[in-house]
Each structure stands twice: as structure tokens, then as C-alpha cells.
Design an enzyme around this catalytic site. Structure first.
Site, PDB file in Angstrom:
ATOM      1  N   HIS A  64    -127.282 101.190  69.521  1.00 50.45           N
ATOM      2  CA  HIS A  64    -126.434 100.536  69.150  1.00 50.45           C
ATOM      3  C   HIS A  64    -126.849  99.413  68.239  1.00 50.45           C
ATOM      4  O   HIS A  64    -126.466  99.048  67.287  1.00 50.45           O
ATOM      5  CB  HIS A  64    -125.537  99.948  70.210  1.00 50.45           C
ATOM      6  N   GLY A 100    -123.101 106.107  64.567  1.00 53.36           N
ATOM      7  CA  GLY A 100    -124.409 106.752  64.603  1.00 53.36           C
ATOM      8  C   GLY A 100    -124.246 108.209  64.580  1.00 53.36           C
ATOM      9  O   GLY A 100    -123.305 108.800  65.026  1.00 53.36           O
ATOM     10  N   ARG A 124    -125.282 106.609  78.672  1.00 48.34           N
ATOM     11  CA  ARG A 124    -125.407 107.664  79.957  1.00 48.34           C
ATOM     12  C   ARG A 124    -126.881 107.954  80.532  1.00 48.34           C
ATOM     13  O   ARG A 124    -127.139 108.175  81.839  1.00 48.34           O
ATOM     14  CB  ARG A 124    -124.795 108.696  79.620  1.00 48.34           C
ATOM     15  N   SER A 175    -128.826 106.751  74.808  1.00 45.75           N
ATOM     16  CA  SER A 175    -127.533 107.007  75.180  1.00 45.75           C
ATOM     17  C   SER A 175    -127.335 105.909  76.288  1.00 45.75           C
ATOM     18  O   SER A 175    -128.245 105.660  77.309  1.00 45.75           O
ATOM     19  CB  SER A 175    -127.337 108.071  75.562  1.00 45.75           C
ATOM     20  N   GLN A 209    -117.898 112.837  65.736  1.00 48.69           N
ATOM     21  CA  GLN A 209    -117.183 111.324  65.682  1.00 48.69           C
ATOM     22  C   GLN A 209    -117.488 111.154  64.293  1.00 48.69           C
ATOM     23  O   GLN A 209    -116.289 110.231  63.696  1.00 48.69           O
ATOM     24  CB  GLN A 209    -117.710 110.370  66.692  1.00 48.69           C
TER      25      GLN A 209
HETATM   26  P1  AMP Z   1    -120.735 104.267  72.140  1.00 49.44           P
HETATM   27  O1  AMP Z   1    -121.095 102.942  72.795  1.00 49.44           O
HETATM   28  O2  AMP Z   1    -121.354 105.265  73.088  1.00 49.44           O
HETATM   29  O3  AMP Z   1    -119.340 104.849  71.808  1.00 49.44           O
HETATM   30  O4  AMP Z   1    -121.618 104.341  70.803  1.00 49.44           O
HETATM   31  C1  AMP Z   1    -121.192 103.323  69.965  1.00 49.44           C
HETATM   32  C2  AMP Z   1    -121.983 103.659  68.524  1.00 49.44           C
HETATM   33  O5  AMP Z   1    -123.207 103.821  68.668  1.00 49.44           O
HETATM   34  C3  AMP Z   1    -121.475 105.299  67.960  1.00 49.44           C
HETATM   35  O6  AMP Z   1    -121.346 105.040  66.687  1.00 49.44           O
HETATM   36  C4  AMP Z   1    -122.737 105.806  68.441  1.00 49.44           C
HETATM   37  O7  AMP Z   1    -122.806 106.987  67.690  1.00 49.44           O
HETATM   38  C5  AMP Z   1    -123.715 104.834  68.266  1.00 49.44           C
HETATM   39  N1  AMP Z   1    -124.999 105.252  69.063  1.00 49.44           N
HETATM   40  C6  AMP Z   1    -124.948 105.721  70.151  1.00 49.44           C
HETATM   41  N2  AMP Z   1    -126.255 106.025  70.581  1.00 49.44           N
HETATM   42  C7  AMP Z   1    -127.124 106.071  69.353  1.00 49.44           C
HETATM   43  C8  AMP Z   1    -128.267 106.374  69.157  1.00 49.44           C
HETATM   44  N3  AMP Z   1    -129.019 106.749  70.089  1.00 49.44           N
HETATM   45  N4  AMP Z   1    -128.746 106.216  68.010  1.00 49.44           N
HETATM   46  C9  AMP Z   1    -127.913 105.717  66.746  1.00 49.44           C
HETATM   47  N5  AMP Z   1    -126.648 105.351  67.035  1.00 49.44           N
HETATM   48  C10 AMP Z   1    -126.252 105.611  68.315  1.00 49.44           C
END
Ligand code: AMP
Length: 312
Positions: free
Chosen positions: A68, A179, A219, A217, A185
């Protein structure tokens, strides 16, 4: 031009002092805003004051990590003002249990956002995003929402589009940062932007990985320490696959990667597919499309781990 800015085309301040004054005037050293109206009013008044101001937006569901933060740093570099949202969007979760299990370490998130110079944190409740007057929309996504992740998570991408639609409407950003980690997405967000009258430019940034290769992640918190180390096999498989296509055809390389992953104790392949990066249709040869990526979801220690690699 704004000093220390790599992309001068998007920086409209005459100098850094002017930008700092501007931010001070609006007291937006990481302003935390919960009401949609407050956020849109603030941004409207900033735009009225300086029509050339650029606003970067990073939508997240919180539990922030370096992945993020890389999006946020990109936004801070490219835009005059960066808005980050933290909202765990119920309309993109199929199972209520999955939604309830989602980690919410908000205090740590706020500290991290301050460290990367985020200007505004938008922290809305459900009613601020979906007021009673809002009718959930069904977007025409050219079937992108039914493929790959969409096939195992019906309604997920319509949920994603509804929340992005609302955020784009409230914030009216110039740029929105996504990301590559969530490959599908990014493709869906680009299509949504085409469907909207006033939409941001969609910027996609590379996957941030742990030193051993596991894609970061929110998760991953649910993996054991050992599991987190072991799960590096996913990236090893993808990386090897990219090397293998120099020596064997795509079908054989995919087969080899699947066998390698299946041999890892406790790993279960949900899917591992080569796809056209625009239509998301499955391809059997590297020559079948202009852009080709391999996308995968592996179930490991009860966690769905997403990853992908662009082949061309
Ligand atoms: P999320 O909080 O999971 O909805 O992710 C928010 C944003 O962060 C999304 O655009 C994801 O693709 C991006 N994101 C999550 N993990 C990563 C990562 N390891 N590298 C780059 N971007 C990421």
C-alpha cells in the site's frame, strides 16, 4: 516547478514553499475526514483556490503494509495532494465471515500514512459511502467481472466498481493508484474509468514482495511465521515459469508450474492461468495476445494468496 518532483508535467506549483503554504492554509497535514460531504467540500474549495491542483487517490481496505505504501509514495510524488481511503467495502465480499475476519489495525495505519506524507485519510462509515439515496449500479463490464476471480467470487467486481464509482464521485481525483497485485482489479478499474464522464487516470504500480518473494498482502497476517516463509514457493513458480517460456511452450511451462506448486505440502491451486491482459481471456500460447500475464490463487494455511507475473 515543484522541487523534488520526478514528473514535472503533473506538478503545478511554482515552488515547494507555495505548496507547503497551501497545505498549511487548509490544515491538511494528514486530515482525517469521515463525512463524504466534508471531503468533497474541502477538495472543491482547494480546487477553486487553485484550479491546477492535482489530487491523487489511493483506495485501500486498511491493514496497510509496504505494498500500500508504495502506491501512496507514487501518489505523493505524482500529485499535489494525496487522499487515501480506508473502507472495508461489504459489497465486494461474498461471505460475511470473510468480511468480519478482515484485520482493522487503524492506529498503526494512521501512523504509517503520516510517515509517507499522505495529506488526507478518508475514513467513512457505510452510510457515508452508500447513503439511502444511492442505488447500487450494475456496470457493463464486458464480462470482465465474470472471468477468473469473478468466477469464484460472483458480484465481487460489481461491488468494487460501486465503491470506486462513489469514491471517484466524492473525490474527483486526477489520478487513482492501483497495485498490479490485484491484476483483474486494475483492468476493471480502467474500464470503469472509461465508462464514467469524470474519471481519474488509472496508474498501476508493481507488486511489492517480501525479500523471499511472497507478494505482500493484508491477508498474510493470517499465515503462521513458517507458512509465510514457505509461501515464497508461489513466486518461485511464477518466476521460473517466466524463464521456462524461453525453452518450452506456454502449456508445458504452466503444467510444470502447477506440478511444482501441487508438490508443496498443504498447497492447493485454485487457478493458475495465462491470460490476455486486456480481455482476460485464457491464452494457450504467448503469441495469442499482445499482452500476456499468468495469474494465480493458491490456498495455503486456509488463506487465498493472489499473485501474478506479466510475461509480455
Ligand atoms: P486492498 O487494501 O487489499 O484493497 O489493496 C489496496 C491497494 O493496494 C490495491 O490497489 C492493491 O492492489 C494494492 N496492493 C495490495 N498489495 C500490494 C502489493 N503487495 N504490492 C503493490 N500493491 C499492492
Amino acid at each position: 516547478m515543484f522541487y523534488n518532483c520526478k514528473d514535472t508535467a503533473v506538478c503545478n506549483y511554482n515552488n515547494h514553499v507555495e505548496l507547503l503554504f497551501f497545505k498549511y492554509f487548509y490544515r491538511i497535514y494528514m486530515n482525517i475526514i469521515r463525512a463524504s460531504k466534508d471531503l468533497s467540500n474541502l477538495l472543491d474549495s482547494i480546487r477553486r483556490e487553485n484550479p491546477k491542483v492535482t489530487i491523487g487517490f489511493v483506495p485501500t481496505m486498511g491493514a496497510l503494509h509496504n505494498g500500500h505504501l508504495s502506491l501512496l509514495s507514487e501518489s505523493v510524488t505524482k500529485s499535489d495532494i494525496t487522499v487515501c481511503s480506508i473502507f472495508v467495502n461489504p459489497t465486494q465480499f461474498g461471505e460475511k465471515a470473510d468480511l468480519e475476519k478482515y484485520p482493522k489495525p487503524i492506529e498503526n495505519d494512521i501512523e504509517l500514512l503520516i510517515q509517507v506524507n499522505c495529506d488526507i485519510l478518508f475514513l467513512p462509515g457505510y452510510d457515508q459511502v452508500y447513503p439511502s439515496t444511492y442505488t447500487h449500479q450494475k456496470f457493463e463490464l464486458k464480462d470482465l467481472d465474470h472471468k477468473i476471480e469473478g468466477a469464484s467470487r460472483p458480484g465481487h467486481f460489481q461491488g468494487v466498481c460501486n465503491v470506486l464509482f462513489r469514491f471517484f464521485e466524492i473525490i474527483k481525483p486526477n489520478f487513482a493508484f492501483f497495485g498490479q497485485k490485484d491484476f483483474q482489479q486494475t483492468v476493471v478499474a480502467k474500464l470503469l474509468a472509461q465508462l464514467m464522464e469524470q474519471a481519474p487516470h488509472i496508474v498501476v504500480t508493481p507488486i511489492k514482495r517480501e525479500a523471499h518473494g511472497l507478494a505482500m498482502s493484508s491477508r498474510n497476517i493470517r499465515l503462521s511465521d513458517k507458512g509465510k516463509m514457505n509461501a515464497a514457493f508461489i513466486y518461485r513458480a511464477l518466476h521460473q515459469l517466466k524463464e521456462d517460456i524461453a525453452e518450452m511452450n506456454l502449456i508445458e511451462a504452466l503444467q510444470k508450474a502447477r506440478q511444482f506448486i501441487s508438490a508443496q505440502k498443504g498447497a492447493q491451486i485454485d487457478y493458475l492461468l495465462a491470460i490476455d491482459t486486456i480481455t482476460l481471456d485464457e491464452v494457450n500460447s504467448i503469441d495469442d495476445a499482445q499482452g500476456v500475464a499468468v495469474v494465480t490463487v493458491i490456498e495455503y494455511e486456509g488463506v487465498r494468496l493472489l499473485d501474478n507475473i506479466v510475461l509480455k
